[in-house]
Design a protein around this motif. Structure first.
Motif, mmCIF file in Angstrom:
data_model
loop_
_atom_site.group_PDB
_atom_site.id
_atom_site.type_symbol
_atom_site.label_atom_id
_atom_site.label_comp_id
_atom_site.label_asym_id
_atom_site.label_seq_id
_atom_site.Cartn_x
_atom_site.Cartn_y
_atom_site.Cartn_z
ATOM 1 N N ASN A 140 0.812 -1.214 0.000
ATOM 2 C CA ASN A 140 0.000 0.000 0.000
ATOM 3 C C ASN A 140 0.854 1.277 0.000
ATOM 4 N N VAL A 141 2.159 1.132 -0.222
ATOM 5 C CA VAL A 141 3.059 2.290 -0.280
ATOM 6 C C VAL A 141 3.502 2.516 -1.717
ATOM 7 N N VAL A 142 3.168 3.695 -2.243
ATOM 8 C CA VAL A 142 3.585 4.071 -3.591
ATOM 9 C C VAL A 142 4.724 5.074 -3.470
ATOM 10 N N ASN A 143 5.894 4.670 -3.943
ATOM 11 C CA ASN A 143 7.072 5.532 -3.850
ATOM 12 C C ASN A 143 7.177 6.507 -5.006
ATOM 13 N N GLU A 144 6.899 6.011 -6.226
ATOM 14 C CA GLU A 144 7.058 6.867 -7.401
ATOM 15 C C GLU A 144 5.884 6.714 -8.366
ATOM 16 N N ILE A 145 5.496 7.832 -8.950
ATOM 17 C CA ILE A 145 4.508 7.873 -10.030
ATOM 18 C C ILE A 145 5.162 8.581 -11.201
ATOM 19 N N ASP A 146 5.210 7.934 -12.355
ATOM 20 C CA ASP A 146 5.910 8.469 -13.533
ATOM 21 C C ASP A 146 7.355 8.835 -13.215
ATOM 22 N N GLY A 147 7.986 8.034 -12.368
ATOM 23 C CA GLY A 147 9.379 8.235 -12.045
ATOM 24 C C GLY A 147 9.670 9.346 -11.055
ATOM 25 N N LEU A 148 8.641 10.010 -10.547
ATOM 26 C CA LEU A 148 8.802 11.099 -9.587
ATOM 27 C C LEU A 148 8.230 10.682 -8.233
ATOM 28 N N LEU A 203 4.911 19.840 0.352
ATOM 29 C CA LEU A 203 4.668 18.664 1.188
ATOM 30 C C LEU A 203 4.114 19.022 2.557
ATOM 31 N N VAL A 204 4.601 20.099 3.142
ATOM 32 C CA VAL A 204 4.142 20.498 4.477
ATOM 33 C C VAL A 204 2.641 20.787 4.455
ATOM 34 N N LYS A 205 2.201 21.535 3.461
ATOM 35 C CA LYS A 205 0.773 21.858 3.352
ATOM 36 C C LYS A 205 -0.047 20.608 3.045
ATOM 37 N N LEU A 206 0.478 19.752 2.152
ATOM 38 C CA LEU A 206 -0.244 18.528 1.808
ATOM 39 C C LEU A 206 -0.431 17.630 3.020
ATOM 40 N N LYS A 207 0.618 17.486 3.838
ATOM 41 C CA LYS A 207 0.511 16.644 5.027
ATOM 42 C C LYS A 207 -0.553 17.174 5.984
ATOM 43 N N GLY A 208 -0.635 18.479 6.121
ATOM 44 C CA GLY A 208 -1.596 19.069 7.037
ATOM 45 C C GLY A 208 -3.033 18.956 6.578
ATOM 46 N N GLU A 209 -3.242 18.849 5.265
ATOM 47 C CA GLU A 209 -4.605 18.822 4.716
ATOM 48 C C GLU A 209 -4.934 17.506 4.018
ATOM 49 N N LEU A 210 -4.132 16.462 4.291
ATOM 50 C CA LEU A 210 -4.256 15.234 3.515
ATOM 51 C C LEU A 210 -5.621 14.573 3.649
ATOM 52 N N ARG A 211 -6.193 14.590 4.850
ATOM 53 C CA ARG A 211 -7.491 13.919 5.030
ATOM 54 C C ARG A 211 -8.550 14.530 4.112
ATOM 55 N N ARG A 212 -8.607 15.858 4.067
ATOM 56 C CA ARG A 212 -9.582 16.523 3.189
ATOM 57 C C ARG A 212 -9.235 16.287 1.719
ATOM 58 N N ILE A 213 -7.952 16.394 1.390
ATOM 59 C CA ILE A 213 -7.520 16.244 0.003
ATOM 60 C C ILE A 213 -7.842 14.848 -0.516
ATOM 61 N N SER A 214 -7.565 13.824 0.288
ATOM 62 C CA SER A 214 -7.749 12.456 -0.180
ATOM 63 C C SER A 214 -9.221 12.094 -0.337
ATOM 64 N N ASN A 220 9.979 11.313 2.147
ATOM 65 C CA ASN A 220 10.570 11.203 0.809
ATOM 66 C C ASN A 220 9.546 11.369 -0.305
ATOM 67 N N GLY A 221 8.308 11.733 0.063
ATOM 68 C CA GLY A 221 7.260 11.958 -0.932
ATOM 69 C C GLY A 221 6.448 10.730 -1.278
ATOM 70 N N ALA A 222 6.713 9.591 -0.632
ATOM 71 C CA ALA A 222 5.907 8.393 -0.870
ATOM 72 C C ALA A 222 4.511 8.575 -0.284
ATOM 73 N N LEU A 223 3.517 7.983 -0.941
ATOM 74 C CA LEU A 223 2.134 8.033 -0.474
ATOM 75 C C LEU A 223 1.750 6.670 0.103
ATOM 76 N N VAL A 224 1.168 6.680 1.295
ATOM 77 C CA VAL A 224 0.676 5.457 1.925
ATOM 78 C C VAL A 224 -0.835 5.432 1.763
ATOM 79 N N PHE A 225 -1.341 4.401 1.104
ATOM 80 C CA PHE A 225 -2.766 4.321 0.787
ATOM 81 C C PHE A 225 -3.486 3.315 1.670
ATOM 82 N N GLN A 226 -4.803 3.439 1.717
ATOM 83 C CA GLN A 226 -5.638 2.461 2.421
ATOM 84 C C GLN A 226 -5.999 1.373 1.424
ATOM 85 N N GLY A 227 -5.094 0.449 1.251
ATOM 86 C CA GLY A 227 -5.278 -0.609 0.265
ATOM 87 C C GLY A 227 -4.115 -0.650 -0.712
#
Length: 401
Positions: free
Chosen positions: A226-234, A248-259, A285-292
């Motif tokens: 459930n961990v995605v490290n890279e999308i299109d090599g980034l 990243l700082v802003k994304l982490k703070g608002e991730l629940r709403r964003i997702s 490192n910018g990896a996204l952890v997903f529910q699934g």
């Protein structure tokens, strides 16, 4: 397993007293009163997280004796009377002759291979079903389970790769700390329980989410579970950084709403619906952890949802479920609804219930919960292919004799 000699009945009761025992007594009393049948052959119990779950199951067991009990905890409860953030919901079922059921559970899934745990639950459910047609499985599992996809894989290795399966992941009060499962008068966390139906059960299933693709297709170039490290090599989080113009700082703070508003959609060949995944966290490192799980090599899209598209999906899922009955009546309706949809709809959350009642009628008994994940085939109306773990979806199961 039981064969029963009466028409199909269901009685539903809700208790909302602050005292666990009082609330349980009230729910059981109302359910018995509404059942209109003497023999009780299955109890489904759902509860908000606030109660003593051990006391719920003890009193239920003392009251119902050997009647099989299954259920779980939930963020909120659904019935034809409304949606309740607090309470205990009990549904008592009496099935007609020719319909059979078995119940089973498995605990401490994390202590073993999740795939083997799924196989073990499947074997337990199948016990005694050798010469009886199997119709449907309904599963309740821990919403915080690691690798729910692997668990489903193992379960279907035993039940059948295209066998109809409807499932709900138990939830808590958005703390994401602990959920509870109920079976055989036991309460546990980190496990799963279920019902296997057989004989002459009539049912229809519908599953939809309502989120639409946004932007260009992208590819998961590095991922594990459930961990995605890279999308299109980034770094994976770049997909949100670019679209939302946020660091990243802003994304982490608002991730629940964003997702919730912008989940990831996984394209599966041959399927019309994208499989949704919501982001739980962003690594440094910018990896996204997903529910699934999100398989490496998957084609994905950023998705967008609105209240209107959410409600339209509810109508479509209810239509699919009703059409699956092939004109026969529904005795009751099970609803497994994502917590994310509750958050997205906000004050309009009751409109989903109104949409379902608009299809099935206001007098049709309804029971359900808000989940941390739903399990069903994507082409639910035809029950084709393997069941998947879904996010942000509504699953509607209409059952008749």
């Amino acid at each position: 397993m039981r064969s029963l000699k009466m028409a199909i009945y269901i009685g539903i009761g809700i208790g909302q007293d602050k005292d666990t025992l009082q609330a349980t007594r009230e729910a059981l009393r109302l359910a018995k009163s509404n059942l209109h049948a003497e023999k009780i052959d299955l109890a489904i119990v759902f509860s908000s997280i606030d109660f003593s779950h051990q006391n719920i199951l003890k009193l239920t067991g003392d009251t119902l004796g050997e009647t099989p009990v299954v259920g779980c905890s939930s963020f909120a409860l659904i019935s034809k009377q409304g949606i309740f953030k607090y309470g205990i919901l009990v549904a008592l079922l009496s099935l007609p002759e020719g319909i059979y059921l078995s119940t089973a559970f498995i605990k401490e899934i994390s202590s073993k291979s999740v795939t083997l745990a799924g196989e073990e639950l499947g074997e337990k459910l199948l016990y005694g079903f050798k010469n009886i047609r199997r119709d449907l499985s309904v599963i309740f599992s821990d919403g915080l389970m690691h690798d729910a996809a692997g668990f489903l894989w193992g379960l279907q290795e035993k039940l059948g790769k295209s066998f109809p399966l409807a499932g709900a992941s138990a939830s808590d009060n958005l703390a994401f700390k602990k959920t509870y499962q109920y079976c055989a008068n036991e309460v546990f966390s980190g496990g799963a329980c279920g019902i296997l139906w057989g004989g002459k059960l009539n049912f229809g299933m519908g599953l939809k989410h309502g989120w639409k693709p946004l932007g260009k297709p992208r590819y998961v170039t590095k991922a594990s579970g459930n961990v995605v490290n890279e999308i299109d090599g980034l770094p994976a989080a770049t997909i949100y950084e670019e679209y939302l113009a946020a660091d990243l700082v802003k994304l982490k703070g608002e991730l629940r709403r964003i997702s919730i508003f912008y989940p990831i959609g996984i394209f599966l060949p041959g399927e019309e619906e994208y499989l949704l995944r919501i982001s739980l966290s962003i690594e440094d490192n910018g990896a996204l952890v997903f529910q699934g799980n999100v398989p490496q090599g998957s084609m994905i899209r950023l998705m967008i949802g609105t209240k209107e598209s959410c409600l339209e999906a509810t109508r479509q899922a209810a239509d699919e479920a009703k059409n699956g009955l092939l004109g026969k009546p529904s005795n009751f309706v099970l609803v497994f609804n994502s917590v994310s949809r509750y958050i997205l709809l906000g004050r309009q959350v009751n409109k989903e219930l109104e949409e379902i009642q608009g299809i099935f009628g206001k007098e049709t008994p309804i029971i359900g919960i808000y989940t941390y994940g739903e399990q069903a085939p994507l082409k639910a109306i035809n029950f084709q292919g393997r069941a998947h773990l879904h996010n942000q979806s509504i699953e509607i199961l209409a059952i008749g004799g």
